[in-house]
Design a protein around this motif. Structure first.
Motif, short mmCIF file in Angstrom:
data_model
loop_
_atom_site.label_atom_id
_atom_site.label_comp_id
_atom_site.label_asym_id
_atom_site.label_seq_id
_atom_site.Cartn_x
_atom_site.Cartn_y
_atom_site.Cartn_z
N GLU B 213 3.53 -16.36 26.45
CA GLU B 213 4.15 -15.45 27.42
C GLU B 213 3.80 -15.89 28.84
N GLU B 214 4.75 -15.69 29.76
CA GLU B 214 4.50 -16.04 31.17
C GLU B 214 3.27 -15.32 31.71
N SER B 281 7.01 -20.93 28.34
CA SER B 281 7.04 -19.57 27.79
C SER B 281 8.10 -19.46 26.69
#
Lengths: 344, 344, 344
Positions: B213-214, B281
């Protein structure tokens, strides 16, 4: 008896009223680590106990803005739950560094009221103080917000407008006891620029940008126990967007300003500030600064810089702030005016 | 005078130059907790003070890779801000465990330079040392990166290529003082496998996967004060993607390797490593390991395993590393070679 | 010898078996700060050392649910890796507050087994205990899960069904030594409502909502070292969704319940609970509570409230729980039954 807090409305405030805010909070190395994970903060004084000791402090304090957020967050349920707009800040001062282990609480005094001409809302001025476990003031500031009336028929209060300074006088800045920058290590701090290297009027583009994520701004905002639902609940606004806590942008821009202002170490006063436009997830935040003023201080090797810190979206033109109409340009997010301490 | 850091270019390095990196950093339980939130890390020695004491240490240290990231992050503004590629690591050793309360800083010495034949860039070799508040070396490693020239007309420096070992000799491994695995509790550690249960050539699929995830890779990368903009600013690359810090993949893969290598507790040497392909991501990271070598040590009950740790995308074929052309396959992310300590 | 953990299957459990779980964990201010970043938790007793001391405790403990998650997470590799469903909880009690610096480990005893009529799976009942570094029990609870058989031909074990209480008797609640609410500061705690202000049958809509993010539930779940792959690996389920750890919803709903139950400070018993429907990223979680029962306690100024805590999606109708068929409505996520301590 309704158990949940529906917040205060404009008619619920009276000048002189003191609001004792919940919930006290003990800070630890956890808050510091999270601050470093949420923002690209690199100020050496707030990163290293050893560096802080070399500057005369007993240890590395919690970031000044983290202190601000902890204090601010406590005021939200009592001051801004029914706020339409956060209008301004003034006369903010940091009085004492906050260290891991300290417990913070907050109080606000209502110092001004003015009903709007539409009769539906009004402006509330509060002076908020953050206190530690020894009941010492660690910071205070004035904030004013526009608050809805709960009952449109409630009579207008007498208008009281506080007499607020547009800038904290350098003579009124409070410097931490023992602070001494004469042995300041510029290599460890990351930049060679001293107080004398900055000129009034000088503008600095801080170059770097950060794209905002929902998870990050919510983690930050919760950490300060600011629970205004507009930041967390995607079903709250018709457009399904979560509005980002203005303080998240303040901390992001301040951390980005390391690149060019690495030695503007310590924030000691907040002269004013405006959240010019809302920010949402996916926006990329950049920042620039302007040196507004300079002052000497009584602490050894310590000067003060008065800085304008502007946060913008990545689309902004360099150093552009206001349009021809005098209003903030649409890609300006924040315009903050503060005093920071810098080695001479 | 420009205030922001534009980084060093190839022509700015000279062999023998020592770079004193900013910003020192005090670590606490906060960094440890964040490490456990960011990675599925379960090594008992890094999770429990009680377990660490039963192994002869005074307390549970910060994860060895967290130490690496803190040190590495400090080098970015001085070494890799204008880097085109991170080419390799060698001769990495951990000399001292790092505990909450320790303050880390870093220095690098330029030990090699070679301009590329195109004249536009060159390879810079640095030996980086992480030091604690007592000026003791906690780790050191060699890294080489390809750096752009700022001025294409700058003359090529004399080529100096350091003589680097392809593997740290087991006799050169530094074991923490007092380390003793004779009372090691395999139940609490999570797996029954001892040093003797691993065979050279054995490969282990670590089964689990994590989708990136970012918010998570940015939290991690900021925590180490690595502020290379390519990791944070979605407007920086033409494709709008944020490149994930290679160290995030190292930590993710190492944490995933718990499932099969729970007792490969302590990383003591980094023999080499390649970031084979970029990660973004949405990619799901999995990992496998290969036992490359084994060695005895002088500490009671402590053996060393030389391990290859490979991070791959979920689409990868089992244990596939290179294609027929000898190049890494496109779904291989990382190929790391390290020594870890394991109970005998 | 396979090195990775494939988990236990139904036929691997026997009544009386004791499972000693990995990995012990030392908690610090880092875990507390992360809890406050992940959930809108505002209970004063868990936020402020000063407030906790004013209530007779030596310091502010780690949130009771954080203790639960740490203990629960350790059981996953041994109890629920091959679980089809998490069926229920009973007889949960918190025996001792957990403070930063404490190290937690966990053990489970198998207390019941019942093979399903389909012969392919069965129900396993375990009583799990969390212990600190002094081998004192900090909490215990019974949980039952449906577990797949690895070998469908394995013979069915003798059915043993534990005799479980549907509610913890108030006389069996364990109160922290020294707890005293006679000097309780309702202003600092955030709400004026005392134990006597709550009526049996009263329902409270907690108003606020939080939209769930992938990064946040993964950070939380990893922090508790719960590594069930369904929470982390988007390639694991055919629909590409990551199932959210039920405990994330428990903590979110409990934190949201501050608004109306700010003084239901301390969870001392878990009477039961059901994860009614799965939750995924993008869902907005809200919560409501019902006062089920009240009891006095032996501690000064301390009463107990038995509360039903229901987490729902934002689309749910007010206070709706079950349909006409007696089943949970599709937008109900959690139905939890617990005892909390409240100032009288």
């Amino acid at each position: 008896m309704a158990k949940t807090n529906s917040g205060r409305f404009f008619e619920d405030y009276t000048v002189g009223q003191v609001l004792k805010h919940a919930v006290p909070r003990t800070v630890s190395g956890g808050e510091r680590a999270l601050y470093h994970a949420l923002y690209p903060a690199r100020g050496a004084l707030y990163s290293s106990d050893a560096f802080a000791r070399s500057c005369g402090l007993p240890a590395s304090p919690i970031d000044d803005l983290a202190t601000f957020h902890v204090v601010f967050g406590k005021t939200v349920p009592d001051v801004s739950l029914n706020a339409v707009a956060n209008l301004g800040y003034a006369e903010g001062r940091w009085h004492l560094p906050v260290y891991p282990g300290d417990t913070l609480r907050a109080e606000s005094e209502v110092i001004g009221l003015k009903q709007n001409s539409n009769g539906k809302s009004g402006v509330v001025y509060v002076r908020t103080r953050g206190l530690n476990q020894r009941d010492e003031t660690v910071m205070d500031y004035v904030r004013w917000v526009m608050v809805r009336k709960g009952n449109p028929d409630a009579p207008a209060p007498e208008t009281v407008l506080p007499d607020l300074k547009t800038v904290v006088d350098p003579a009124d800045l409070v410097l931490p006891e023992g602070l001494d920058f004469t042995g300041y290590d510029f290599d460890l701090a990351g930049e060679p620029h001293r107080w004398g290297d900055y000129e009034i009027g000088e503008k600095i583009d801080h170059v770097d940008g950060v794209t905002i994520e929902e998870a990050e701004h919510m983690l930050a905002t919760r950490l300060w126990q600011n629970t205004a639902k507009v930041h967390f609940d995607a079903t709250f606004r018709p457009d399904g967007q979560r509005l980002i806590y203005g303080g998240h942008i303040i901390s992001m821009a301040r951390a980005l300003s390391f690149n060019g202002l690495a030695n503007a170490q310590m924030i000691v006063a907040l002269n004013g500030g405006a959240h010019a436009n809302p920010c949402f997830s996916g926006d990329t935040v950049k920042a620039w600064s302007e040196v507004i003023d300079k002052a000497e201080t009584s602490a050894p090797g310590v000067g003060a810089l008065r800085l304008r810190l502007v946060a913008v979206k990545a689309t902004a033109s360099p150093f552009a702030l206001r349009g021809e109409d005098g209003k903030y340009l649409p890609d300006v997010l924040l315009d903050l005016d503060y005093w920071a301490l810098c080695p001479m």
